[in-house]
Design an enzyme around this catalytic site. Structure first.
Site, PDB file in Angstrom:
ATOM      1  N   ALA A  89      29.431  20.247 -14.215  1.00  0.00           N
ATOM      2  CA  ALA A  89      28.897  21.573 -14.563  1.00  0.00           C
ATOM      3  C   ALA A  89      28.898  21.838 -16.067  1.00  0.00           C
ATOM      4  O   ALA A  89      28.431  22.881 -16.520  1.00  0.00           O
ATOM      5  CB  ALA A  89      29.694  22.644 -13.832  1.00  0.00           C
TER       6      ALA A  89
ATOM      7  N   THR B 218      27.412  12.061 -18.250  1.00  0.00           N
ATOM      8  CA  THR B 218      27.305  13.299 -17.473  1.00  0.00           C
ATOM      9  C   THR B 218      28.700  13.892 -17.303  1.00  0.00           C
ATOM     10  O   THR B 218      29.697  13.172 -17.254  1.00  0.00           O
ATOM     11  CB  THR B 218      26.678  13.049 -16.092  1.00  0.00           C
ATOM     12  OG1 THR B 218      27.526  12.173 -15.339  1.00  0.00           O
ATOM     13  CG2 THR B 218      25.291  12.450 -16.214  1.00  0.00           C
TER      14      THR B 218
ATOM     15  N   GLY C 279      24.335  13.172  -9.730  1.00  0.00           N
ATOM     16  CA  GLY C 279      24.228  12.041 -10.655  1.00  0.00           C
ATOM     17  C   GLY C 279      23.015  11.174 -10.340  1.00  0.00           C
ATOM     18  O   GLY C 279      22.341  10.669 -11.248  1.00  0.00           O
ATOM     19  N   ASP C 280      22.721  11.007  -9.057  1.00  0.00           N
ATOM     20  CA  ASP C 280      21.564  10.180  -8.681  1.00  0.00           C
ATOM     21  C   ASP C 280      20.257  10.858  -9.108  1.00  0.00           C
ATOM     22  O   ASP C 280      19.322  10.202  -9.582  1.00  0.00           O
ATOM     23  CB  ASP C 280      21.566   9.910  -7.173  1.00  0.00           C
ATOM     24  CG  ASP C 280      22.710   8.994  -6.764  1.00  0.00           C
ATOM     25  OD1 ASP C 280      23.170   8.207  -7.615  1.00  0.00           O
ATOM     26  OD2 ASP C 280      23.145   9.061  -5.607  1.00  0.00           O
TER      27      ASP C 280
END
Ligand code: ADP
Length: 298
Positions: A216, A213, A245-246
């Protein structure tokens, strides 16, 4: 929908807002205090559940008011807590967060999270047998993560690891991971010693096994052919990126079984929705909200 087993942390976040950080020995008046349920394990469990997965949580809280409140909230989300243990010796995990202007200072006390043991994993064999996918993070002891990966493998279940907070992993654990989901910093820590290089090179060394990840910018992975694939982030007005992220990881587990590019798209869409509202769990979308955001049936 998938049956997801989350093995991970459960915390209460205690947030104090002040104008200035206190100096050692100083007492200040704060502006506001609030508590928010958190812990990466609990957050990811809630994200997967809101997206329609059946979720069981293997975790540990203390025998205290926060432990009761957090387990009540998880139960209210519809999460199976048969394997939630209450530990009589440690406090429920907390993160004491002081916010001043745009800066945070945080003290995490893992408490009961650090008492989640390989024995607890062994005692939850039934939950591993029933799961379609097992999702874990690094806010519990590494030996417990390794035990969970081993038991998932014995049951033939895919093991997803969000390697946060950053740590390097033993080789036998790495081999058991179906998909790793680091951010750029966590990927660098994971890859330390494996020769340096760019994140692109690090992804290319693990085709199809790492989905990185990048805030943005969205998410990246190397396909089986070694080519880099980019899933751009969805454009939204970000209000609070806590829990992005979760939500991303919860979505991966909820939709596990689809091709990696499709998983990346769904996880980016879910996490984009999550940043449009305050709080880690506050903005996590339901399956219907995700479907209408994407304009498609899920
Ligand atoms: P972490 O907090 O774990 O480092 P990231 O910041 O990389 O996680 O965010 C995870 C995912 O959330 C990203 O891959 C992206 O899809 C989404 N996301 C994060 N920030 C934004 C944003 N400002 N706008 C849209 N999506 C975002």
């Amino acid at each position: 929908m998938n049956r997801v087993l989350v093995v991970g942390s459960i915390n209460m976040d205690l947030v104090v807002e002040t104008d200035e950080f206190p100096a050692p020995g100083e007492t200040l008046l704060g502006r506001r205090f609030a508590t928010y349920p958190g812990g990466k394990g609990a957050n990811q469990a809630v994200a997967a559940r809101r997206l329609g997965a059946q979720v069981a949580m293997l975790g540990c809280v203390g025998r205290d008011a926060f432990g009761r409140e957090l387990s009540d909230r998880l139960a209210a989300e519809g999460i199976d807590l048969c394997h939630l243990r209450t530990d009589g010796e440690a406090s429920t995990g907390v993160a004491a967060i002081t916010v001043s202007r745009a800066e945070n200072s945080i003290v995490v006390v893992p408490g009961a999270n650090h008492r989640l043991s390989p024995d607890d994993v062994a005692a939850a064999g039934e939950a591993f047998a029933e799961a379609d996918v097992v999702l874990c993070q690094l806010e519990i002891p590494l030996a417990t993560v390794a035990a969970a990966a081993g038991l998932a493998q014995r049951h033939g279940k895919p093991f997803l690891l969000n390697p946060a907070p950053a740590a390097s992993l033993p080789a036998d654990l790495s081999e058991r991971i179906a998909l790793l989901t680091p951010n750029e910093h966590e990927l660098a820590v994971l890859s330390a010693g494996a020769g340096d290089g760019t994140w692109q090179a690090r992804l290319a060394r693990r085709p199809g096994r790492v989905l990185m990840t990048r805030g943005a910018d969205g998410a990246w992975f190397a396909g089986r052919d070694g080519q880099l694939h980019h899933q751009p982030a969805f454009r939204v007005t970000a209000v609070d990126t806590t829990g992005a992220g979760d939500t991303f990881n919860g979505a991966l587990a909820a939709f596990w079984g689809r091709p990696l590019a499709e998983l990346a798209r769904l996880a980016c869409a879910a996490s984009a929705l999550s940043v449009t509202r305050a709080g880690a769990q506050g903005g996590m979308p339901t399956r219907d909200q995700l479907a209408s955001f994407l304009g498609e049936a899920l």
